[in-house]
Write an enzyme that holds these catalytic residues in place. Structure first.
Site, PDB file in Angstrom:
ATOM      1  N   HIS A  68       2.602  -1.900   0.063  1.00 42.97           N
ATOM      2  CA  HIS A  68       3.185  -2.129  -1.260  1.00 42.97           C
ATOM      3  C   HIS A  68       2.158  -2.798  -2.158  1.00 42.97           C
ATOM      4  O   HIS A  68       1.955  -4.014  -2.072  1.00 42.97           O
ATOM      5  CB  HIS A  68       4.411  -3.033  -1.138  1.00 42.97           C
ATOM      6  CG  HIS A  68       5.586  -2.398  -0.500  1.00 42.97           C
ATOM      7  ND1 HIS A  68       6.575  -1.761  -1.223  1.00 42.97           N
ATOM      8  CD2 HIS A  68       5.936  -2.271   0.799  1.00 42.97           C
ATOM      9  CE1 HIS A  68       7.490  -1.289  -0.400  1.00 42.97           C
ATOM     10  NE2 HIS A  68       7.131  -1.580   0.840  1.00 42.97           N
ATOM     11  N   CYS A 122       4.854   3.478  -0.093  1.00 41.46           N
ATOM     12  CA  CYS A 122       5.696   3.288   1.086  1.00 41.46           C
ATOM     13  C   CYS A 122       6.462   4.581   1.404  1.00 41.46           C
ATOM     14  O   CYS A 122       5.856   5.566   1.804  1.00 41.46           O
ATOM     15  CB  CYS A 122       6.626   2.088   0.899  1.00 41.46           C
ATOM     16  SG  CYS A 122       7.392   1.532   2.452  1.00 41.46           S
ATOM     17  N   GLU A 156       2.438  -3.532  -5.213  1.00 36.87           N
ATOM     18  CA  GLU A 156       3.118  -4.458  -6.123  1.00 36.87           C
ATOM     19  C   GLU A 156       3.379  -5.817  -5.470  1.00 36.87           C
ATOM     20  O   GLU A 156       3.709  -6.786  -6.153  1.00 36.87           O
ATOM     21  CB  GLU A 156       4.431  -3.842  -6.635  1.00 36.87           C
ATOM     22  CG  GLU A 156       5.599  -3.874  -5.673  1.00 36.87           C
ATOM     23  CD  GLU A 156       5.584  -2.786  -4.613  1.00 36.87           C
ATOM     24  OE1 GLU A 156       6.570  -2.683  -3.865  1.00 36.87           O
ATOM     25  OE2 GLU A 156       4.579  -2.030  -4.533  1.00 36.87           O
TER      26      GLU A 156
END
Length: 213
Positions: free
Chosen positions: A193, A84, A195
């Protein structure tokens, strides 16, 4: 062989989610550290560089933590994963905050989605927030086992525009077709992202941990 993965902490990233995701896909014996200490970053085997927030605030936080040189040195010398804002601040300049100078590692700039974002008669909301497809533009070890046009999770109003199109490893359409992944040598950086991107995101991070430069 066990390895150390450093997650850079400059106060502007979703550190718990990132470090938890890295730890989830790490091999037994691997060590995940969250740190703002340059020596620990530079001694790690791999580096993850997350980030969120506004460009100028991120740059100020990086400077306040005395991490400018450590980030650039790590991005030149070892497997390095930007996430990001950890992608955006690698560029030269952002239009955000009436203009902000960035780390300057990758020639190019960061620009905002147009406010009059209309597709098929519908206004697209800014920021882009949610799942979108990533089209793999070039082969890369980190794409292994990830289907073409897999969906990843985005939250952003700005996107990168590199001067060298050959660095674009993935693109995404949100009214405009933009570079959502850049890759060069030992560096791989995503606008989305991983994650927060379920199985595809975890596979990407697992591939990063197994990436032999």
């Amino acid at each position: 062989m066990s390895k150390t993965i450093a997650v850079i902490d400059y106060g502007m990233g979703n550190l718990r989610s990132v470090s938890k995701a890295v730890g989830h896909v790490a091999d037994a014996g691997d060590r995940v550290i969250v740190t703002d200490e340059p020596d620990k970053i530079l001694s790690a085997d791999r580096v993850v560089f997350p980030g969120q927030g506004a460009a100028r605030d991120c740059m100020a936080a990086i400077s306040d933590h005395h991490l400018n040189k450590a980030v650039l040195d790590a991005a030149h010398s070892k497997p390095f994963f930007g996430i990001c804002m950890g992608l955006q601040v690698l560029m030269q300049f952002s239009e955000e905050n009436d203009g902000a100078d960035l780390l300057g590692l990758i020639p190019g700039h960061v620009t905002r989605f147009p406010d009059d974002h209309v597709v098929e008669g519908q206004h697209l909301k800014i920021p882009q927030m949610g799942w979108n497809r990533v089209h793999q533009e070039s082969a890369h070890p980190l794409w292994e086992g990830i289907d073409q046009d897999s969906r990843f999770y985005f939250v952003h109003s700005y996107y990168v525009v590199p001067e060298d199109d050959s660095l674009v490893a993935g693109t995404t359409d949100y009214g405009v077709n933009f570079a959502s992944v850049l890759a060069r040598d030992n560096l791989f950086a995503t606008q989305f992202h991983p994650e927060k991107s379920a199985d595809a995101g975890l596979r990407l991070m697992k591939n990063f941990l197994n990436w032999n430069i």
